[in-house]
Design a protein around this motif. Sequence first.
Motif, PDB file in Angstrom:
ATOM      1  N   MET A  20      -3.704  -0.615  -1.726  1.00 24.22           N
ATOM      2  CA  MET A  20      -4.319  -0.112  -0.496  1.00 24.22           C
ATOM      3  C   MET A  20      -5.184   1.104  -0.820  1.00 24.22           C
ATOM      4  O   MET A  20      -4.766   1.983  -1.574  1.00 24.22           O
ATOM      5  N   LEU A  21      -6.383   1.132  -0.261  1.00 24.70           N
ATOM      6  CA  LEU A  21      -7.276   2.284  -0.399  1.00 24.70           C
ATOM      7  C   LEU A  21      -7.226   3.077   0.900  1.00 24.70           C
ATOM      8  O   LEU A  21      -7.458   2.523   1.975  1.00 24.70           O
ATOM      9  N   GLU A  22      -6.929   4.341   0.807  1.00 26.20           N
ATOM     10  CA  GLU A  22      -6.874   5.197   2.002  1.00 26.20           C
ATOM     11  C   GLU A  22      -8.187   5.955   2.125  1.00 26.20           C
ATOM     12  O   GLU A  22      -8.643   6.601   1.174  1.00 26.20           O
ATOM     13  N   VAL A  23      -8.814   5.859   3.308  1.00 25.33           N
ATOM     14  CA  VAL A  23     -10.108   6.497   3.551  1.00 25.33           C
ATOM     15  C   VAL A  23     -10.087   7.140   4.927  1.00 25.33           C
ATOM     16  O   VAL A  23      -9.252   6.803   5.772  1.00 25.33           O
ATOM     17  N   PRO A  24     -11.001   8.080   5.188  1.00 25.86           N
ATOM     18  CA  PRO A  24     -11.091   8.642   6.538  1.00 25.86           C
ATOM     19  C   PRO A  24     -11.536   7.569   7.536  1.00 25.86           C
ATOM     20  O   PRO A  24     -12.392   6.741   7.216  1.00 25.86           O
TER      21      PRO A  24
ATOM     22  N   ARG B 236      -7.788  11.269  11.366  1.00 31.96           N
ATOM     23  CA  ARG B 236      -6.812  10.343  10.813  1.00 31.96           C
ATOM     24  C   ARG B 236      -7.439   9.483   9.712  1.00 31.96           C
ATOM     25  O   ARG B 236      -8.660   9.350   9.621  1.00 31.96           O
ATOM     26  N   THR B 237      -6.584   8.915   8.886  1.00 27.67           N
ATOM     27  CA  THR B 237      -7.035   8.027   7.825  1.00 27.67           C
ATOM     28  C   THR B 237      -6.617   6.596   8.140  1.00 27.67           C
ATOM     29  O   THR B 237      -5.732   6.349   8.958  1.00 27.67           O
TER      30      THR B 237
ATOM     31  N   HIS C 169      -5.490  -7.539   7.407  1.00 28.16           N
ATOM     32  CA  HIS C 169      -4.891  -6.949   6.203  1.00 28.16           C
ATOM     33  C   HIS C 169      -5.232  -5.477   6.043  1.00 28.16           C
ATOM     34  O   HIS C 169      -4.631  -4.810   5.191  1.00 28.16           O
ATOM     35  N   SER C 170      -6.198  -4.936   6.794  1.00 31.18           N
ATOM     36  CA  SER C 170      -6.401  -3.491   6.777  1.00 31.18           C
ATOM     37  C   SER C 170      -5.536  -2.871   7.881  1.00 31.18           C
ATOM     38  O   SER C 170      -5.005  -3.562   8.744  1.00 31.18           O
ATOM     39  N   GLN C 171      -5.387  -1.545   7.830  1.00 31.47           N
ATOM     40  CA  GLN C 171      -4.543  -0.847   8.812  1.00 31.47           C
ATOM     41  C   GLN C 171      -5.325   0.311   9.397  1.00 31.47           C
ATOM     42  O   GLN C 171      -5.683   1.232   8.647  1.00 31.47           O
TER      43      GLN C 171
END
Length: 453
Positions: free
Chosen positions: A1-5, A14-15, A74-76
């Motif tokens: 998982m890639l966490e981005v703004p 939030r991200t 599949h993204s959050q």
Amino acid sequence: MLEVPESRADRGGRTIRLAVAIVPAVSGKPAGDPVVFMEGGPGGDAFGSIPFLVASGVNHDRDLIVMAQRGTLHSQPALLCPEIDRFTAEAVGLRYDAPSTGRRLVRAARECRDRLAADGTDLDAYNTTENAADFADLRRALGIGRWNVYGYSYGTELALTYLRLHPEGIRSVAIDSVVPPDIVSLPWTWDSAREGIGAVLAACAAQPVCGRRFPDLPETLTEQTRRLEAHPLRLTAQPPSGGDPVEVVLDGGALVNLLVANAVKAVDVPAALDELARGNPERFARAQAAGARTAVGETAHGLTQSVACSEWVPGYTRRDLLEAGREAFPGWPDRVLAQAPQLPFEDRVCRAWDVADRTDVQRVATVSDVPTLVLSGTFDAKSGAAWGPYAARTLSRSTTVRIPGIGHWVVPQSPCAQRVLASFLADPTAPDTACAAGLAPKPFTITPEPESA
């Protein structure tokens, strides 16, 4: 998982989390520069495309990187709209372009929007600029010095935006079924529909057997569009995937959108139009019934609407859309032409969706000397083949290839396009395109002539 703004304009906000899959190269000695894939839609399931990419050999010599775009499955969070999915399934039994149908669609969109906003989602942040920045962050997070970009449909608009805003680290770009960022709009859809549908009918006329068996197909299409719009057919049809028969309505708008969506295979279109004109609508009815099996929770309509309503719809009036339709298909009913193919009632949906106009930063042509492969299918009625050369005019090291007889998303449908893409990835400055020179559309389905009375 890639966490981005979620929004890069909101520091400290939030991200969100984006799922990433890496499909290893088939080759035992893969090249060091992988391919990153950009899904179409907007709102499509990128992971669902992996089998088509693998079958097309995209990961033969290079690792294939696939990321679920922001808001997609599949993204959050995933900006899914079961409200719109349910409407789509019900709409097969409604007049395509009736005002009452539009009201139901707008109501479904508003319900989804209100639910997503109540969960704290910033719908203005789900746009192509942020989407492109996510891919730039992904390359850095993976520590990749150079990679190759491959996108289709909306993924070409995203790829071109990414190339314009984040050119560093891009070895090459391949765009398939091109959506130019500076031109895409609701009126644009009619030009693509005209080119793609017209190419199918012209290809039949160019094949002697098809041309003799099905003469005057453009006139037949106009006549049937007008007839169905004036007197819609209400039928029961079994979806192609099986299951119980469903009630469907075939009017002029439904007929046109089935053709644009390639719901009836191109090789069957002349026969299907001839059968329709002779009182047998079965092929189109079954294609319409397929919509009743729309999967709930796969397409991220939240991303679809946020992109369309901020980047495609603003700046054009209903009159502009109608005039574009009249120019593309003279003689067709205004009620059909008043709705953009694949995006009916979109101006009203966008009033309910209520996101900011971003056309000033998104409707920009990409100017680049990065080697680019531009692939188009001549039967593509969603993004017409002429838009490939249009986009290429500002890409100084581009190679443009048209594949006859192929519709939307060329590579999985064309072994020649697969070879061209492989050659391009091996040497982006000198791809081997020779296989395209001798191609022609496949022979069309020929049904027996009806017996004389």
